[in-house]
Design an enzyme around this catalytic site. Structure first.
Site, short mmCIF file in Angstrom:
data_model
loop_
_atom_site.label_atom_id
_atom_site.label_comp_id
_atom_site.label_asym_id
_atom_site.label_seq_id
_atom_site.Cartn_x
_atom_site.Cartn_y
_atom_site.Cartn_z
N CYS A 114 -4.30 10.24 -3.92
CA CYS A 114 -4.13 8.79 -3.84
C CYS A 114 -2.64 8.44 -3.87
O CYS A 114 -2.16 7.64 -3.06
CB CYS A 114 -4.89 8.12 -4.99
N CYS A 115 -1.89 9.06 -4.79
CA CYS A 115 -0.45 8.82 -4.87
C CYS A 115 0.25 9.28 -3.59
O CYS A 115 1.21 8.66 -3.13
CB CYS A 115 0.17 9.53 -6.07
N CYS A 117 0.30 1.14 -10.97
CA CYS A 117 -0.86 0.49 -10.38
C CYS A 117 -1.84 0.05 -11.48
O CYS A 117 -1.93 0.69 -12.54
CB CYS A 117 -1.60 1.45 -9.46
N CYS A 158 -4.29 2.77 -12.83
CA CYS A 158 -3.79 3.97 -13.52
C CYS A 158 -2.80 3.65 -14.63
O CYS A 158 -2.01 4.51 -15.04
CB CYS A 158 -3.13 4.90 -12.52
N CYS A 164 4.21 10.43 -10.14
CA CYS A 164 3.44 10.15 -8.93
C CYS A 164 3.89 11.06 -7.78
O CYS A 164 3.28 11.07 -6.72
CB CYS A 164 3.62 8.70 -8.53
S1 SF4 Z 1 -0.94 5.28 -9.39
FE1 SF4 Z 1 -3.19 5.46 -9.19
S2 SF4 Z 1 -3.86 3.82 -7.80
FE2 SF4 Z 1 -1.62 4.02 -7.63
S3 SF4 Z 1 -1.31 5.34 -5.91
FE3 SF4 Z 1 -1.32 6.68 -7.71
S4 SF4 Z 1 -3.43 7.33 -8.05
FE4 SF4 Z 1 -3.45 5.62 -6.55
#
Ligand code: SF4
Length: 240
Positions: A113-114, A196, A199, A222
């Site tokens: 996701c990151c 985010c 998270c 991240c």
């Molecule tokens: S912090 Fe969480 S929601 Fe944001 S990009 Fe990374 S995994 Fe995705």
């Protein structure tokens, strides 16, 4: 450019953040930009930069999952400093990400996701810059303790400038209060580090300041600063 960096790297360690910023602006002109997620450290840099040069660039990786407080702060910054923050988005909207990778990817594979929402967009932005300025501090995470004020970022192939690498959290907050700099209101609700919504949580008394990021996963970064920095010189003794 790598050779030029080797020449200034050691000298830069004794520079103040303002001197580092002035050097970066003078050396790279419009090819350098501040990367910010508008945490306390980032706000210090933006305020300092506004006192060094009027038309400095700031960009942010907008994951589209930021807190409303962060979006409000972005509006406030643009107004106060008379700048337009460059927003960089993922190639996938949140809806497209869900379609392709399934719901709530951050709960199953936060690294992926990151990568989709932060690292790829950053890589795209890096390709148009000669240098980027970050607000990382050495005592934030183990990955950051070797950060130099000026270094070659091998992962993205450009110069990385960390003007407040040797600052403490206390210095950051002193600067913010003394200069009446706006900051994210979540900091006053026990969110020392803000990312985010999915998270990030508030930290409890006695917890590490970054304990609220990706809680319970063991993840602390991240991927933006976990990189192959090439040490061109050693840090001075005091910082080693
Ligand atoms: S912090 Fe969480 S929601 Fe944001 S990009 Fe990374 S995994 Fe995705």
């Amino acid at each position: 450019m790598k050779d030029k960096i080797a020449e200034v790297q050691l000298t830069a360690e004794s520079w103040s953040p303002q001197q580092v910023l002035a050097w970066a602006f003078e050396t790279f002109g419009n090819g350098v930009a501040i990367s910010s997620a508008f945490g306390a450290e980032g706000m210090v840099l933006i305020d300092m930069a506004s006192r060094v040069r009027k038309d400095f660039r700031v960009f942010t990786i907008d994951t589209e999952f930021l807190f409303s407080e962060t979006y409000s702060l972005i509006d406030k910054i643009q107004q106060k400093y008379d700048i337009t923050i460059e927003r960089v988005f993922s190639l996938l909207s949140p809806e497209e990400q869900e379609r392709v990778h399934g719901a709530a990817l951050w709960t199953r594979d936060a690294d992926q996701c990151c990568n989709l929402r932060k690292v790829e967009p950053l890589r795209r932005k890096m390709s148009e810059l000669d240098a980027w300025i970050t607000s990382i501090r050495r005592d934030q995470t183990s990955f950051r303790k070797g950060a130099r004020k000026v270094e070659w970022d091998a992962k993205f192939g450009l110069v990385k400038v960390n003007p407040i690498a040797d600052w403490t959290s206390k210095q950051v907050w002193r600067y913010l209060h003394e200069h009446d700099v706006p900051y994210n209101s979540l900091h006053d609700q026990n969110y020392p580090s803000i990312g985010c919504t999915h998270c990030t949580r508030a930290v409890r008394p006695g917890e590490d300041p970054r304990a609220g990021r990706w809680p319970g996963t063991g993840k602390t970064e991240c991927g933006l600063h976990v990189i192959e920095i090439q040490p061109l010189t050693s840090l001075p003794e005091a910082d080693a």
